[in-house]
Scaffold this motif. Structure first.
Motif, mmCIF file in Angstrom:
data_model
loop_
_atom_site.group_PDB
_atom_site.id
_atom_site.type_symbol
_atom_site.label_atom_id
_atom_site.label_comp_id
_atom_site.label_asym_id
_atom_site.label_seq_id
_atom_site.Cartn_x
_atom_site.Cartn_y
_atom_site.Cartn_z
ATOM 1 N N GLY A 38 42.870 39.030 44.150
ATOM 2 C CA GLY A 38 44.078 39.067 43.335
ATOM 3 C C GLY A 38 43.869 38.676 41.880
ATOM 4 N N SER A 39 42.609 38.485 41.461
ATOM 5 C CA SER A 39 42.360 38.040 40.081
ATOM 6 C C SER A 39 42.400 39.185 39.071
ATOM 7 C CB SER A 39 41.020 37.304 39.991
ATOM 8 O OG SER A 39 39.960 38.124 40.422
ATOM 9 N N GLY A 40 42.362 40.426 39.548
ATOM 10 C CA GLY A 40 42.457 41.568 38.638
ATOM 11 C C GLY A 40 41.211 42.438 38.575
ATOM 12 N N LYS A 41 40.288 42.227 39.490
ATOM 13 C CA LYS A 41 39.025 42.975 39.465
ATOM 14 C C LYS A 41 39.239 44.475 39.634
ATOM 15 C CE LYS A 41 37.318 40.710 43.023
ATOM 16 N NZ LYS A 41 38.500 39.875 43.325
ATOM 17 N N SER A 42 40.021 44.844 40.657
ATOM 18 C CA SER A 42 40.260 46.280 40.899
ATOM 19 C C SER A 42 41.001 46.910 39.740
ATOM 20 C CB SER A 42 41.087 46.490 42.166
ATOM 21 O OG SER A 42 40.326 46.176 43.282
ATOM 22 N N THR A 43 41.963 46.188 39.208
ATOM 23 C CA THR A 43 42.735 46.714 38.077
ATOM 24 C C THR A 43 41.808 46.945 36.880
ATOM 25 O OG1 THR A 43 44.649 45.514 38.894
ATOM 26 C CG2 THR A 43 44.756 46.300 36.622
#
Ligand code: ADP
Ligand code: ADP
Length: 226
Positions: A38-43
């Motif tokens: 949920g830290s934003g890696k995929s985004t």
């Protein structure tokens, strides 16, 4: 630097996923993107690859601005310059391994014969020579991920984006898949950006960048580049 992001922000509704992220990746480099769920890696990966448009900030690929390109040009760039491997191979299960690897070439302008010849060569490089005629629904997880890697690299991409490529595999199989991925990328001079939770997967990379709460720590991001 082949790929560069500056001040990338992106929210889903009111949930901020990326906050002013900066990143710079050199050609041929293998970078692991790590950080909590949920830290934003995929985004981040999706913005770098031109799959998502950031709300603000810039993405540059080889001196061209990716985030403001027309959809048609960005789609073309993704098809010709980028390769993708996801957690679950996203292969077409009814098709054979060879069909799946040939597919991106057939969607381009490669002749059928050449596409299947090259698909065969790549399956061989991934230790899958015997399985070309097998439907991918019949393959093990590790075999399917190797097919996905062959499919991602067969078009000769400049950058390979991998999002948890070993996430669905046991750790031994995952390490083997990662070793193959990195070995082939080095042979081809392909830049790799791999999102992973797994420190052992990250150990195959040249360096790690950490994402926390949508913020990226990349010491290279401030470097002056072309
Ligand atoms: P990671 O890859 O590190 O797990 P993500 O980029 O998937 O992180 O997600 C970053 C944040 O954005 C998380 O809070 C997640 O819940 C949220 N998020 C991701 N995708 C969506 C979506 N499609 N809709 C709403 N929120 C999302
Ligand atoms: P990962 O961490 O491997 O990226 P996730 O389970 O976080 O996987 O996300 C899987 C899918 O769900 C992604 O397409 C992501 O965009 C979407 N997603 C993640 N968080 C949310 C959320 N809070 N609301 C809606 N969709 C989300």
């Amino acid at each position: 630097m082949i790929l560069r992001a500056r001040g990338l922000s992106r929210s889903y509704g009111r949930t901020p996923a990326l906050r002013e992220a900066d990143l710079a990746v050199a050609a041929g480099e293998i970078v692991a993107v790590m950080g909590p769920s949920g830290s934003g890696k995929s985004t981040l990966l999706h913005c770098l690859a031109g799959i998502f448009t950031p709300d603000s900030g810039e993405v540059w690929f080889r001196g061209r601005r990716l985030d403001t390109m027309s959809d048609a040009r960005r789609t073309e760039l993704r098809r010709t310059a980028f390769g993708f491997v996801f957690q679950f191979g996203q292969l077409v299960p009814e098709l054979t391994a060879a069909d799946n690897v040939a597919l991106p070439m057939l969607l381009g302008r490669t002749r059928r014969r050449d596409a299947y010849r090259r698909a065969g060569e790549w399956l061989e490089r991934l230790g899958l020579a015997e399985l070309g005629g097998r439907r991918t629904s019949e393959l093990s997880g590790g075999q399917a991920q190797r097919v996905a890697i062959a499919r991602a690299l067969v078009t000769g991409p400049r950058v390979l984006f991998a999002d948890e490529p070993t996430g669905a595999l046991d750790s031994l199989t995952g390490e083997h898949v990662m070793e193959l991925l990195v070995g082939l990328a080095r042979e081809e001079g392909t830049t790799v950006i791999v999102v992973t939770h797994d420190a052992r997967v990250a150990s195959f990379a040249d360096r790690e960048v950490i994402v926390r709460d949508g913020r990226v720590t990349d010491p290279y991001a401030g470097m002056v580049t072309s």
